[in-house]
Design a protein around this motif. Structure first.
Motif, PDB file in Angstrom:
ATOM      1  N   SER A 141      25.849  41.421  36.267  1.00 21.60           N
ATOM      2  CA  SER A 141      26.295  40.114  36.763  1.00 21.60           C
ATOM      3  C   SER A 141      25.787  38.980  35.892  1.00 21.60           C
ATOM      4  O   SER A 141      26.487  37.992  35.662  1.00 21.60           O
ATOM      5  CB  SER A 141      25.855  39.911  38.216  1.00 21.60           C
ATOM      6  OG  SER A 141      24.445  40.000  38.313  1.00 21.60           O
ATOM      7  N   SER A 157      37.544  36.294  40.605  1.00 16.94           N
ATOM      8  CA  SER A 157      37.082  37.532  41.229  1.00 16.94           C
ATOM      9  C   SER A 157      37.782  37.682  42.571  1.00 16.94           C
ATOM     10  O   SER A 157      37.820  36.741  43.362  1.00 16.94           O
ATOM     11  CB  SER A 157      35.566  37.507  41.445  1.00 16.94           C
ATOM     12  OG  SER A 157      34.881  37.419  40.213  1.00 16.94           O
ATOM     13  N   LYS A 173      31.031  32.007  31.762  1.00 18.58           N
ATOM     14  CA  LYS A 173      31.671  31.245  32.839  1.00 18.58           C
ATOM     15  C   LYS A 173      32.737  30.292  32.320  1.00 18.58           C
ATOM     16  O   LYS A 173      33.586  29.839  33.072  1.00 18.58           O
ATOM     17  CB  LYS A 173      30.621  30.484  33.644  1.00 18.58           C
ATOM     18  CG  LYS A 173      29.809  29.483  32.824  1.00 18.58           C
ATOM     19  CD  LYS A 173      28.720  28.843  33.688  1.00 18.58           C
ATOM     20  CE  LYS A 173      27.874  27.862  32.868  1.00 18.58           C
ATOM     21  NZ  LYS A 173      26.809  27.262  33.685  1.00 18.58           N
ATOM     22  N   PHE A 217      27.992  38.790  32.816  1.00 16.50           N
ATOM     23  CA  PHE A 217      29.278  38.160  33.091  1.00 16.50           C
ATOM     24  C   PHE A 217      29.126  36.645  33.258  1.00 16.50           C
ATOM     25  O   PHE A 217      29.993  35.874  32.844  1.00 16.50           O
ATOM     26  CB  PHE A 217      29.901  38.747  34.360  1.00 16.50           C
ATOM     27  CG  PHE A 217      30.376  40.159  34.202  1.00 16.50           C
ATOM     28  CD1 PHE A 217      30.787  40.640  32.968  1.00 16.50           C
ATOM     29  CD2 PHE A 217      30.402  41.014  35.289  1.00 16.50           C
ATOM     30  CE1 PHE A 217      31.223  41.948  32.823  1.00 16.50           C
ATOM     31  CE2 PHE A 217      30.842  42.324  35.157  1.00 16.50           C
ATOM     32  CZ  PHE A 217      31.245  42.797  33.918  1.00 16.50           C
ATOM     33  N   ASN A 225      34.141  45.426  40.513  1.00 18.69           N
ATOM     34  CA  ASN A 225      32.882  44.837  40.972  1.00 18.69           C
ATOM     35  C   ASN A 225      32.164  45.864  41.850  1.00 18.69           C
ATOM     36  O   ASN A 225      32.184  45.792  43.068  1.00 18.69           O
ATOM     37  CB  ASN A 225      33.163  43.547  41.743  1.00 18.69           C
ATOM     38  CG  ASN A 225      31.896  42.831  42.152  1.00 18.69           C
ATOM     39  OD1 ASN A 225      30.815  43.117  41.649  1.00 18.69           O
ATOM     40  ND2 ASN A 225      32.028  41.892  43.079  1.00 18.69           N
ATOM     41  N   LYS A 228      36.856  42.980  42.231  1.00 14.26           N
ATOM     42  CA  LYS A 228      37.009  43.134  40.790  1.00 14.26           C
ATOM     43  C   LYS A 228      36.853  41.787  40.096  1.00 14.26           C
ATOM     44  O   LYS A 228      37.114  40.725  40.685  1.00 14.26           O
ATOM     45  CB  LYS A 228      38.357  43.766  40.443  1.00 14.26           C
ATOM     46  CG  LYS A 228      39.577  43.010  40.967  1.00 14.26           C
ATOM     47  CD  LYS A 228      40.836  43.839  40.804  1.00 14.26           C
ATOM     48  CE  LYS A 228      42.044  43.160  41.436  1.00 14.26           C
ATOM     49  NZ  LYS A 228      43.245  44.007  41.392  1.00 14.26           N
ATOM     50  N   HIS A 229      36.380  41.833  38.844  1.00 17.65           N
ATOM     51  CA  HIS A 229      36.323  40.656  37.989  1.00 17.65           C
ATOM     52  C   HIS A 229      37.575  40.651  37.124  1.00 17.65           C
ATOM     53  O   HIS A 229      37.974  41.689  36.582  1.00 17.65           O
ATOM     54  CB  HIS A 229      35.094  40.699  37.076  1.00 17.65           C
ATOM     55  CG  HIS A 229      33.790  40.734  37.818  1.00 17.65           C
ATOM     56  ND1 HIS A 229      33.279  39.639  38.473  1.00 17.65           N
ATOM     57  CD2 HIS A 229      32.900  41.742  37.995  1.00 17.65           C
ATOM     58  CE1 HIS A 229      32.120  39.964  39.024  1.00 17.65           C
ATOM     59  NE2 HIS A 229      31.870  41.232  38.758  1.00 17.65           N
ATOM     60  N   SER A 258      38.584  32.976  34.361  1.00 14.59           N
ATOM     61  CA  SER A 258      38.338  34.199  35.116  1.00 14.59           C
ATOM     62  C   SER A 258      38.446  33.927  36.604  1.00 14.59           C
ATOM     63  O   SER A 258      38.486  32.783  37.053  1.00 14.59           O
ATOM     64  CB  SER A 258      36.948  34.760  34.801  1.00 14.59           C
ATOM     65  OG  SER A 258      35.945  33.859  35.244  1.00 14.59           O
TER      66      SER A 258
END
Length: 311
Positions: free
Chosen positions: A243, A256, A250, A246, A235, A260-261, A254
């Motif tokens: 963003s 964060s 959703k 990404f 990130n 980092k993602h 996932s």
């Protein structure tokens, strides 16, 4: 179903206005290894001290198996605190002999018994060495020897690998595994070494702010995240323009953390063919990425972050 050797039920502990433990419950079978993980102040040491009989809860209970009911809690449990505890100017053999007598250890040859324990812990050539002259790693081994001289059914260690070099950590892990496999000792370890907890434990407990967030086998906890493999993307400020891209995914499992993602996939094929992986910036190598198996660290950060979001 086996009967548990240890049952912790609805434990609560409060220090003035601080809630250290909030309704903690779990059980362990004989021979299991439990790793307690959580941030500093999560309640791990408070829990350990109550199980070891050093501290009392405000409410709740700790019960050991029926086979041990005739013994005192001190005979059932061995406790090794984070800070090494020994007599600095006594030699290793003298220390273990004193503890054996304090525990009223019933063996034919108590000196041979103590020498055997020290030898198993790699201190056979340090019998006459004063504790103060030992390295930090050897002092930790001596502390462990003092905690197992009475052959406890349950061994509790508070961050035993803290400050140890890689060799000493490996030696400690191998020794505890030997206790587990050969003598079926139930072991409870609090630790910040998540990789070791992953490979070493039969059960993992994740704690935060006095609560038990998750309890179970490491593989089951990792599977709860939604996949066995991870696509990890940093990130970075220069990637802020992605963003929106990404956010379109959703519904993909996932999280964060640590800048980092992290996206989870059941297998490598679904990861490689995922829409996220096919983003031009990733596929052409513009964005650095990592593909790896899901880890206990992922589990830890995911659930602790979710819990802290509630405050």
């Amino acid at each position: 179903m086996k009967s548990p050797i240890l049952e912790v039920e609805s434990l609560c502990k409060q220090y003035h206005s601080t809630i250290a433990l909030n309704n903690i419950s779990f059980s362990l079978e004989k021979g299991e290894i439990l790793s307690l993980i959580g941030p500093n102040g999560a309640g791990k040491t408070s829990l350990i001290k109550i199980i070891a009989g050093i501290s009392k809860p405000n409410s709740g209970s700790v019960r050991t198996s029926a086979n041990d009911q005739a013994k005192s809690i001190w005979q059932i449990i061995g406790y090794c605190p984070q800070q090494n505890v020994f007599w600095p100017n006594l030699n290793c053999l003298e220390q273990v002999m004193i503890m054996a007598k304090m525990y009223s250890v019933q063996v034919t040859d108590i000196e041979a018994h103590c020498k055997s324990i020290l030898s198993d812990l790699g201190l056979g050539n340090k019998l006459m060495s004063k504790a103060i002259t030992l390295s930090h790693g050897m002092q930790k081994r001596l502390s462990i020897a003092l905690s197992i001289v009475h052959s406890p059914s349950i061994l509790i260690l508070d961050e035993p690998s803290a400050g140890l070099d890689p060799y000493s950590r490996r030696f400690l892990r191998d020794f505890l595994n030997k206790l587990h496999t050969e003598k079926m000792v139930t072991i409870i370890v609090s630790t910040h070494e998540l990789t070791e907890a992953d490979v070493f434990s039969t059960k993992v407990a994740i704690m935060n702010q006095g609560k038990l967030l998750k309890f179970g086998k490491a593989n089951e906890l990792k599977a709860s995240l939604g996949g066995r493999f991870v696509l990890e993307i940093p990130n970075l400020p220069e990637l802020n323009h992605l963003s929106d891209a990404f956010s379109k995914y959703k519904n993909q499992s996932s999280s964060s953390y640590n800048d980092k993602h992290v996206f989870y996939y059941e297998d490598l094929d679904s990861l490689i063919h995922s829409d996220i992986f096919k983003l031009e910036n990733i596929s052409n190598g513009e964005i650095p990425y990592t593909v790896r198996p899901v880890s206990l660290e992922d589990v830890f950060y995911s659930f602790v972050k979710e819990d802290q979001a509630d405050y």
